[in-house]
Design an enzyme around this catalytic site. Structure first.
Site, PDB file in Angstrom:
ATOM      1  CE1 TYR D 166     -45.508 -41.486  -8.842  1.00 21.28           C
ATOM      2  CE2 TYR D 166     -44.150 -41.430 -10.793  1.00 21.28           C
ATOM      3  CZ  TYR D 166     -44.339 -41.797  -9.481  1.00 21.28           C
ATOM      4  OH  TYR D 166     -43.351 -42.483  -8.820  1.00 21.28           O
ATOM      5  CE  LYS D 200     -42.967 -45.445  -6.626  1.00 24.80           C
ATOM      6  NZ  LYS D 200     -42.466 -44.267  -7.314  1.00 24.80           N
TER       7      LYS D 200
END
Lengths: 297, 297, 297, 297, 297
Positions: D166, D200
């Site tokens: 992220y 992810k």
């Protein structure tokens, strides 16, 4: 209203299966619902808390009171535990409070340092350890890291974890403060996510809405809020604390609401020992009545 | 006035039961009340403290003085202990001071680093370790964490802990300063909560009330304050220190008040060695008289 | 003038009793008074220090010079020790300098990181370790903690500790600077308190009095100051360093004053190798004459 | 469009060869392409995420949903894993999320603390560990160091690493924000460089170009961007996440694009459980259809 | 011009004697002078570096290129090493780069975190480890401390250390910048002092003189500067890097100057792989010619 989960359905290991029932069923009212006496204010606030009832400055007085009032346990720091608990070992469960701080430095970056380790709790015959997490503090990283070690050390020894889940710090102050529904709700969930067995929370103040995010800026009753808080703990047992000394009727009403919401018990310190000995025992009696009305499943 | 607790009622383990009586009864006046000589000022303030009596700059002079004055122990840092104490081992108990700092950098975030470990104290034949906690400092978290390790290391070796409980830092300065009744009272309690066996405090100044919280903003006599301080230590023995050199009559009066309040003893450094040898022995004689009048129970 | 203490009266353990006489008596002038060559400037100042005498940039040149000049030891960092010292092992004592920093970042919070450990010194056949403490720096806490580990590691292996005691940082700058009598005096004492066996100091500048505390704001001669500095080291041997390259007569005069004050020796780097080979040997000869005149007791 | 690499060509050791196929082939659609359910929002955002569908506040509800929807795995924190996962062990792969933080303090210096260790994952029967790296945060140094330990601990136990990559923090905000093509592309590559097995990522937003460096300030289609992102992961499997709840058609379109680009699967939380039970199962069905269309090679 | 030192005169232990000749003589041109391919830009700069030649984004393409070009070694991070190097093990020496950072956060306090440990390098069959030191950064203390551990871990395993010696941070920016003669000269020396076996430096820019200390503010030719840089490394082998992609003739000229100055080799990344495959091989050929002309002694 959240339904409480029987101990047998929590997947507990042997150590916790030995210690939690000792706290919950072999002391106090004996129904699995419980009453605890916290006595870490000498560190957290200093001796000024004892001027209202000078005998309370003496740890021996407090331990005797906990025994007389048949509490399910007392929470104290390691120094007092070493000097005073040995006289009560076997008679009153000890929750060794592992961290604590003074009120003197600013709390915008609150973090509660470890003063003792899980191995101290084992050595002193404690049945649980206590830990204060300051949810939302800018020092959250250090706090979570510190608690993770306590959790692992406790897991290895089958030692139950009681977590004081306290919203604190500059960001909390800007988002409704430490007692808002938002912050108490969030704090309770976090204790559950991070691995508490028991979580101590303050009763949420639904009127504190300045700066809280949606949907907490809407109208909620105290009952709705405490129900949501207890539900947020899911399989973590909830203890509702009394906070600063308040009027007795208000206090008993919140105690009743908390137990109805599915809390496992109450944890009241200053409200108990900032009054004289007999008055304290009278209040304890009334609190025991409430707890007795709401046995564990 | 607080009642002192006999050593036999403190639940001590074997190591402390060997070492504390050696300090308290086998040296000094022999009644369990005691007189200590601290000599860490060369680190804390630098050699400027020795200009008033140049021989005091020599650690050998001080050790000899402590022996002549039959003190219950001397507190020095590891460097001096390694170089000078071996000549006095067995004759004079050593309290190895484990941390210390200079006066040079700002103290708004005071924290006293560890210069030695409990294992050094064991190796050097010390009967106790000394540690300075700066109560209320913004660096409190690191300080408590650091002390927790010292406490555990000492517990494992049966080594008594002497704690210099000193209020310090920007928040203390804003709340009455380091000598106020509020801050000394709080500091004493914290030493007890965190696991000191003996706590060294300054005599509280009740007139310092600017910024202190209630009820410390009220009127208290010096006697009331020192009584409360000694009581706050509960089962931790209290040593009252002399601080900067002051007039002798004032000093002796406070010494008397401290012992009356239930202190276990006195710990005077600069007031003793910032005068010439014979004058120092005369003052030591008068302090011994006071201590002798107040034996341990 | 301070009286030097014979090695036999320092209570040394076996490791130091093997290594210190090797440095002090088996090399150099052989009287227990000594001359050291520091060569850490490539790290501390960078290669700009070598432009005055380009061969000095080559560590092999410097090691050969130290051997030719029959120094009592050379102080270098681990990288140079690994690559160059093996050719001189057994012929020239090595003081492995364990920490060091560049001059590039600001030094208001000076702290010298560890580049090597005591175990490296043992592996490389060093007879001592060297450590720079920045007295008075706001990073003092980390520095003292770092040195405490070095001291303990060295104690366990009987390895002598040479301490570069350098006042440094913003608070020192505000109180007379790094060379004032106040700061050099204080720094020397601290090395002794924290456990140095040998301390390297700069010659104090008594005229630097702006901001120093009493009594250092009074008039002192250079002789008075160096006497006080050597006395403050008590049983720690003092080496006086030359600092930046200065005029030879001034340098020799200070060397003489230092040895008269009871210093154990001299430690000159740039003053030696920032001149050509023959001039360096000539200066070394004059320094040896001074050292020879002041043998250890 | 990147070509996916068969598991057999990744040079995997025994532990990963046991665990990755269990996740990828023995659960879900069984083709090596997969669907995961993340449930760490109670910690990351607090219970406010559950008001849209109150049953989702109950971890048991979510675990049951994951089982009903036949997900390839669920990602939860250690507290919930300890209390709830034991009832589903063997039926649903667990990715123990090792770190996490609240949304309360400012995220300009985002860093996600470890709440659990790889040894917890082993003890709880997890088939993988999950870790959030905040790419570009000023706390990157601590983050990379923290992950390096997780990677090594996992390597030693043959435990696959799922990395939430992220972009976050003040510098990211100034360079296109957390969802820009630039930041998602960079983040993906970093996960691969640092040792993720599975990464992810969020679907990149090519229109976010303010402050991004060249060539990201040019025109790219969503397809070009997701192709580049998946390619940047090279031999690290890519999971594309849904982020905040969005319209279903848009979501399914991105899911399709992601799988076409060579992603190994999808990881959708709020988009799944912020709707009622039956609607959730309907969406899961459509996501399974997409995944089924794109089997692993 | 500095004279290179034969490997046999470096006092190397067994581990390095096995590994350094493998790198220097058993691969590449085989004369002890060498050519390396660094591929850590995916982490350091992000995938934007690959737009100039998209196949370069694939680590497999790069490893194949390094093999085809018969490089002496490739430097990559642990994630890529784990996933790709096993196919080339034994055919191409691996320098496992142990630390690295992104370009996203500000670099005024640059510090490169460890992503892998020396034990990873051993496990993966690497012949050396790589480490970036940011000379002059305000985070120098942490950097040196971090490298000291790497150095010791590597020493214990006989693993050669390649050091990327990069001046960086706010103080460097104020003193001539990262490529000045002053900063490259200083950085090279530091790598040698701290224990590098091989140091990678940028070619110094003598025209960058704003803010540099004397004598660097004078006139120096590029040849004088590179000679001084290589000399400052003394027994540490010097690799000169190419930096950002530049014109080929200029690059080859600097390569020639570097080798003439006594450098051990060249390390070129973007200049090699930011062009298409055949052009890359052509440039490699010309670089090999230069290296071949300057064999090790």
């Amino acid at each position: 209203m959240a339904e409480r989960i029987p101990l047998s359905q929590l997947g507990l290991g042997a150590g916790k299966k030995a210690r939690l029932p000792r706290i919950l069923y072999q002391h106090g009212v004996g129904t699995g619902s419980c009453l605890f006496l916290p006595y870490d204010q000498g560190l957290e606030h200093g001796p000024r808390d004892f001027f209202a009832n000078p005998p309370a400055a003496d740890p021996q007085y407090i331990l005797r009171l906990a025994r007389e009032g048949d509490f399910n346990g007392i929470a104290i720091q390691v120094g007092l535990a070493e000097k005073f608990y040995w006289e009560y070992a076997g008679e009153l469960p000890l929750i060794l409070k592992l961290n604590g701080k003074t009120e003197i430095p600013p709390s915008d970056r609150a973090l509660s340092p470890l003063n003792a380790a899980v191995e101290d709790a084992v050595r002193l015959g404690a049945d649980a350890v206590g830990y204060t997490i300051y949810i939302g503090s800018p020092a959250e990283h250090e706090d979570f890291t510190q608690f993770a070690k306590v959790r692992r050390d406790a897991a290895r020894r089958g030692m139950p974890r009681f977590v004081w889940a306290y919203p604190r710090g500059s960001a909390i102050d800007a988002k409704g403060g430490r007692d808002s529904f938002y912050s108490v709700h969030y704090a309770t969930r976090i204790a559950s996510e991070l691995g508490a067995d028991v979580v101590k929370v303050n009763f949420p103040h639904t009127e504190k809405r300045t700066g809280v995010p949606a949907p907490y800026d809407g109208e909620f009753s105290g009952e709705q809020a405490i129900d949501a808080v207890v539900a947020a703990a899911n399989r973590t047992m909830v203890l509702v604390s009394g906070g600063e000394k308040a009027g007795d009727e208000k206090l008993l009403e919140k105690a009743e609401q908390s137990m109805q919401a599915g809390a496992a018990g109450l944890i009241y310190g200053r409200n108990v020992w900032q009054r004289d000995h007999d008055a304290a025992l009278r209040l304890i009696g009334r609190l025991r009545d409430i707890v007795t009305k709401h046995p564990a499943p």
